[in-house]
Structure formats: C-alpha cells, structure tokens
Design an enzyme around this catalytic site. Structure first.
Site, PDB file in Angstrom:
ATOM      1  N   ASP A 117      16.489   6.917  68.474  1.00 23.99           N
ATOM      2  CA  ASP A 117      16.842   7.586  67.232  1.00 23.99           C
ATOM      3  C   ASP A 117      17.290   6.508  66.259  1.00 23.99           C
ATOM      4  O   ASP A 117      18.089   5.648  66.617  1.00 23.99           O
ATOM      5  CB  ASP A 117      17.958   8.596  67.472  1.00 23.99           C
ATOM      6  CG  ASP A 117      18.386   9.282  66.187  1.00 23.99           C
ATOM      7  OD1 ASP A 117      17.511   9.816  65.488  1.00 23.99           O
ATOM      8  OD2 ASP A 117      19.585   9.253  65.878  1.00 23.99           O
ATOM      9  N   ASP A 354      22.802   9.890  68.998  1.00 23.00           N
ATOM     10  CA  ASP A 354      24.233  10.126  68.842  1.00 23.00           C
ATOM     11  C   ASP A 354      24.565  11.457  68.181  1.00 23.00           C
ATOM     12  O   ASP A 354      25.726  11.805  68.055  1.00 23.00           O
ATOM     13  CB  ASP A 354      24.878   8.995  68.044  1.00 23.00           C
ATOM     14  CG  ASP A 354      24.339   8.919  66.617  1.00 23.00           C
ATOM     15  OD1 ASP A 354      23.336   9.593  66.329  1.00 23.00           O
ATOM     16  OD2 ASP A 354      24.924   8.176  65.801  1.00 23.00           O
ATOM     17  N   ASP A 358      19.964  15.345  68.699  1.00 26.46           N
ATOM     18  CA  ASP A 358      19.330  14.523  69.734  1.00 26.46           C
ATOM     19  C   ASP A 358      19.561  15.076  71.138  1.00 26.46           C
ATOM     20  O   ASP A 358      18.955  14.608  72.101  1.00 26.46           O
ATOM     21  CB  ASP A 358      19.883  13.085  69.692  1.00 26.46           C
ATOM     22  CG  ASP A 358      19.640  12.397  68.370  1.00 26.46           C
ATOM     23  OD1 ASP A 358      18.528  12.541  67.837  1.00 26.46           O
ATOM     24  OD2 ASP A 358      20.556  11.725  67.870  1.00 26.46           O
TER      25      ASP A 358
END
Length: 600
Positions: A117, A354, A358
C-alpha cells in the site's frame, strides 16, 4: 457504509481466527502422524518375532523393541522448531518488529509476491499541500474557503484533511461552520459537508464525484496529477439520508497534495527486486500519482498502471494482477481480490498496509504486515507490526526467516536419519533371524552427540541463502544417504558378526552403535560445509563426546570392548561407508539441485 461502521465491521473480521499456515509445522505433523500410525503395529510384530519365534527373553525383547520405537520418533524436532522461531522473534523484537504469529517468519521468507500500500509504506503518511487551483472563472477565495471548511469540519481528520488544515492555518481564509458532515468513505472516495449559510461542498476523487463530466476539467487535473495526489472540490445541492450527493456537482477547483517518500524506500524496494520478489503497488489514490511515486522508488514497470475502476470481474482482476505492477483507485474489496487472484496462481503473497481499507487484504494474505501507527483493525489482523513504522525493517524479517528455515532444514535431516533408519530396521528385523541391534541407552548416546547437540548449534547459525523447494522434500533428500548407509552397514555387521566372527549380541550391538555414530558424524561434516570456527568446534565435541561415551563411560551406554576382529571390521566398514556416503550424498544433492533449478 459510514466510516465508523466500516471500521467496526473490519475490526470484527480481524479478530476471527485464521488457521496457521506453516509448511514446517504441517510437515512435522505429517511425520508424527505417520510414525504414530505405524509405530504400534511394527512394535507388536517386532516383539512377537523376537520373543515368541526366536526365544529372546521377555526383558531383552522389550528393551530392543522400545529402542526401535524410540528411534522412530524425532522427539526433539518440534522443540527445536519452536526454539528457533522463538529466538527469531526475540531478534526481531530488538529490531523493533512485533511478531504476532510465530510462523509468519517462515511464510515471509518464502514470499514471492509483495503487495504494497503506497501510503504509510512507500510514503511516510505525512502530506503537504503543493498547490490550490480554482477552475477558470471561480474566485480563489471561494476555493480556499471551501477546502479549509470541509477539512476542519471532519471530527476525525485523516492525513489528507490534516495537511489541508495545516496549509490554511496561517492564511487569512474564512472558515464556515458545518451543520452536517459526510465523512470520507473508501467506497465513495470523497467527503463533504453542508454549512450554515446553506452551501454544500464535496472534496475527493474527481472521477467518483463527476463521473463522465470530469472530462470538462480533466486537462487541469492531469497537469497537477503528474507528481501529486489531486482532490477535486465541487459544489452540490446537498446530501440525501444515505449521504449520497443530491444534484449535479459543479467543479470549483483542485488541490494538489504531495506524499513524503520514505528515505529508505528505494533501498528496500531494491532489496526485494534482488531477491526475485515481484512487487505490486496497490492504492486507493489516482493511478497516475501512484505510478509516479512507484517509479521514484524503483518499482519495476511502474509506468504501466491500471485504474481499478475499470476492473469489473474476477477475470479482469486475475489478468491485470499478473501483467501490471501499479494499481490506483482500488477499493478494499478489490485489494482482497488481488491477493486471492495471486494465491490462485500459486504465489505466496505478503501484504503491507496501515489503514482500515487494507484490512481485508491483510487478513487474506499469506503474511500480513502493518505499521504501528496504522488503524487498530490493521494491527489486529496483521501477523507482523513494524513498531517504528519503517518499511526498511522488512529485509531483516526476511533474513531472519531464511536463517530459521534453512537451518531447520539442515538440522531436521539429522533427526530424520534416525527416524528412517529405525523404521527400516524395524521392518527388516521382523523377517531376519537376529535380535534388533540397539538398546534404548545406546540410542541416547547417538541422539545426544550426533543429533541433539549438532542440531541446536547448526539451527542458530547465520544463514541468508534463498529458500528453495519444499521443507519436507529438502530434509528427506539430505537424510536418505545417511539412512541407506546405516541400514546397509548394520545388516553387514549382523551377518559378519554372527556368522564369521561368532561374536555375541552385545558386541554386535556395540559395532552397530559406533558405526551409526560414525555415519552421523559424516552427515554433520557435510552439513557444516563451509567450515567455520563454531562448526569445527562442534565436530570436535561430537567426536570427543562419542569417544568418551564409548570408552570411559562404556558401561553406562552398553558399549563392549573391541576385539581384534571387531576392530578390523569397524575399520573396513567405516572406510567403505565414508566412500558410499560421499557418492550417495553428492549424487542425490546434485539431482535435487537440478530439480530445484528446473522449478524456478
């Protein structure tokens, strides 16, 4: 779904049990189940043959049968595995990495695809406003006021809103009071508010706010999106009860926000590229922005990107994830779908992130990594948490996993030599006229100096070699030469000892014990290459301990003094075994290496 409800939903899923995915433990469990299945039938047959058919006394038959059964069990292997992984956890803790699932260290070392990410992983999560541009004909003050007001209206601002608030904090910009706030949603990709003066604005991804109408201001957005995240400001009539936009949004302006790239990101990305790990950058931001940042840190094929809104079916996702490395405008459900598609292709997937959005992908991945500063849901589901919020710690985790697995494979082969030897002999001696050649106390001597001590020393040494092949296969391949040599040697000793030298059971047993220890030492030598001072010291202790047990402590371990004939036979078999072991080990190892190379 509102932000709070969505976070609660994901947190609940995060707490659900996820089955342990450990090839090592699955292999060890398989070995133990197999041994448990055959140990009692073999023991019963061996005892019956020795006691009832050959007339061996009950006590002696019981002892030799127990020796066979004990030898089949790799009793220290589970303890060794747990110890090695526990040591890895302690070492990683010193590097500020929190391990929440013990076996994820193994999984990460085997990972061949890493999904990243962007925010919080490649970037620090810290953002700053680069530019605020009104649409032609719209006053700059109107745009500034609307952006500042929406950002301040959010009671729980994300990093983007915080950056906007900080940007306008020192400026003379009027801020409106909000009467209703529509918080940011990962599904909608925008946030909005209705203010006391009756005005209503939304701020977010232009494509999600305007749809096809974005074409009218696309050039202005594209100009800003070359190296920054771009948010569109639009005026709306209001919001319905579900929080959806009422009326046709009217574009007013854009705000460009820069992500701060981590100083160590390029170095970490380069490490994974060198290790042959395929990198996928998956983000909810504009794909052009994600592509630009990915290119800066060296992600391969970063210039080819995909807008995830164009991926409608699972087949679209499966085709895109194999071909492309950068994905933007990805929804949380799609992140999970990407991981599922990769796993369906046989990849071992790690996912970093985080945020709440996600979490679904983190839960699905084979190994999940979260930042300590991330959301509670992400930390709950992640197997690894980077306490310093620094992606640069990942190479240390991979290196620790490789050390653990490679050393466990090497040490486990010592245990399986004894297991394969004992099972084979138990079967063979059911049909042979001789008594099983080992006593339990003699197995203690072999286990202590040629298995237990060496396995723990070798298992804790540095080792950064890449993981190749499957655990059980790698272990068995290294165990076969020793087991074959030991079985052949013991059969020869029994045949020659009883028929030519005419020695008793105790002396035959002594030869079998010491020749088995000799073969164990040969395996330790091969596993210790290339030699280090620690490995040389280990070999000295192994040989010295075995000699001490066979001489000064011979009565304790049931070792009888050598006769001249025994000495000659031992010397001949020791030399012949060394040659056979070298040939077998070299041949099988070369075949296995070639097989692994063909699988890459």
């Amino acid at each position: 779904v509102g932000a709070e409800n969505y976070a609660a939903k994901i947190s609940a899923e995060a707490k659900q049990h996820k089955a342990v995915n450990s090839e090592i433990m699955n292999s060890l469990n398989g070995i133990i189940k197999f041994v448990s299945f055959i140990i009692f039938p073999l023991g019963a047959l061996l005892f019956a043959r020795q006691h009832f058919l050959t007339g061996t006394e009950t006590n002696e038959a019981i002892l030799s049968t127990v020796s066979a059964l004990v030898g089949m069990i790799p009793e220290g292997l589970i303890l060794l595995t747990s110890t090695v992984l526990a040591v890895a956890v302690v070492r990683l803790a010193k590097s500020r990495v929190l391990v929440q699932q013990l076996y994820c260290i193994e999984t990460l070392a085997r990972v061949d695809t890493l999904c990243l990410d962007k925010t919080g992983t490649i970037t620090t999560g810290k953002m700053e406003v680069a530019a605020v541009r009104p649409v032609p004909g719209v006053p700059q003050a109107t745009v500034d006021t609307a952006f500042a007001s929406i950002a301040r209206a959010d009671e729980d601002p994300n990093e983007t809103a915080q950056a906007i608030v900080e940007h306008f904090a020192g400026a003379d910009v009027a801020v409106l009071h909000a009467s209703r706030v529509v918080p940011f949603s990962s599904d909608k990709k925008w946030s909005g508010a209705v203010f006391d003066d009756g005005s209503a604005y939304v701020m977010g991804a232009g494509q999600f706010i305007l749809g096809d109408a974005l074409a009218a201001v696309a050039d202005q957005q594209n100009e800003l999106a070359a190296d920054a995240r771009v948010l569109l400001l639009a005026q709306v009539d209001g919001f319905d009860e579900e929080g959806d936009i009422v009326g046709a949004p009217k574009p007013l302006g854009f705000i460009a926000i820069h992500d701060q790239i981590r100083a160590t990101a390029a170095q970490t990305i380069a490490y994974f590229k060198e290790q042959g790990v395929d990198l996928k950058v998956i983000s909810g931001d504009d794909p052009r922005t994600v592509s630009g940042i990915a290119a800066k840190v060296g992600v391969p094929r970063a210039e080819d990107y995909v807008d995830a809104t164009t991926l409608v079916t699972d087949d679209d996702i499966a085709a895109a994830i194999e071909r492309y490395s950068v994905f933007g405008r990805v929804k949380p459900e799609q992140k999970k779908a990407f991981v599922v598609a990769l796993q369906a292709k046989g990849h071992i997937v790690a996912m970093t992130g985080d945020g709440v959005n996600d979490t679904l992908a983190l839960k699905q991945a084979d190994c999940s990594v979260a930042m300590a500063a991330g959301s509670d849901a992400a930390r709950n589901v992640a197997q690894l948490v980077l306490v310093d919020n620094d992606f640069a710690a990942m190479p240390k985790v991979v290196a620790e996993g490789r050390r653990s697995i490679n050393n466990l494979q090497r040490s486990a082969s010592l245990f399986l030599v004894k297991t394969l030897l004992s099972m084979t002999l138990a079967v063979v001696f059911i049909f042979l006229p001789w008594q099983y050649p080992f006593q339990p106390i003699q197995m203690t001597l072999i286990s202590a100096f040629t298995i237990g001590l060496p396995s723990f020393v070798l298992a804790l040494e540095p080792n950064k070699d890449r993981i190749k092949g499957r655990f059980l296969e790698n272990v068995i391949v290294k165990s076969i030469p020793g087991a074959v040599c030991a079985v052949l040697t013991i059969l020869i000793v029994n045949a020659v000892g009883y028929n030519l030298l005419h020695i008793d059971y105790e002396h035959v047993s002594t030869l079998c014990v010491l020749l088995t220890a000799w073969i164990g030492a040969l395996l330790i030598v091969r596993l210790s290459v290339p030699f280090t001072p620690i490995r040389v010291a280990l070999l000295v202790v192994v040989v010295g301990g075995t000699v001490l047990g066979a001489t000064l402590l011979h009565s304790l371990f049931g070792i009888e003094p050598f006769t001249f004939g025994m000495t000659v036979l031992f010397a001949i078999l020791a030399l012949g075994t060394a040659v056979l072991f070298h040939v077998l080990y070299t041949t099988i190892d070369a075949w296995h290496a070639k097989r692994l190379a063909s699988m890459v």
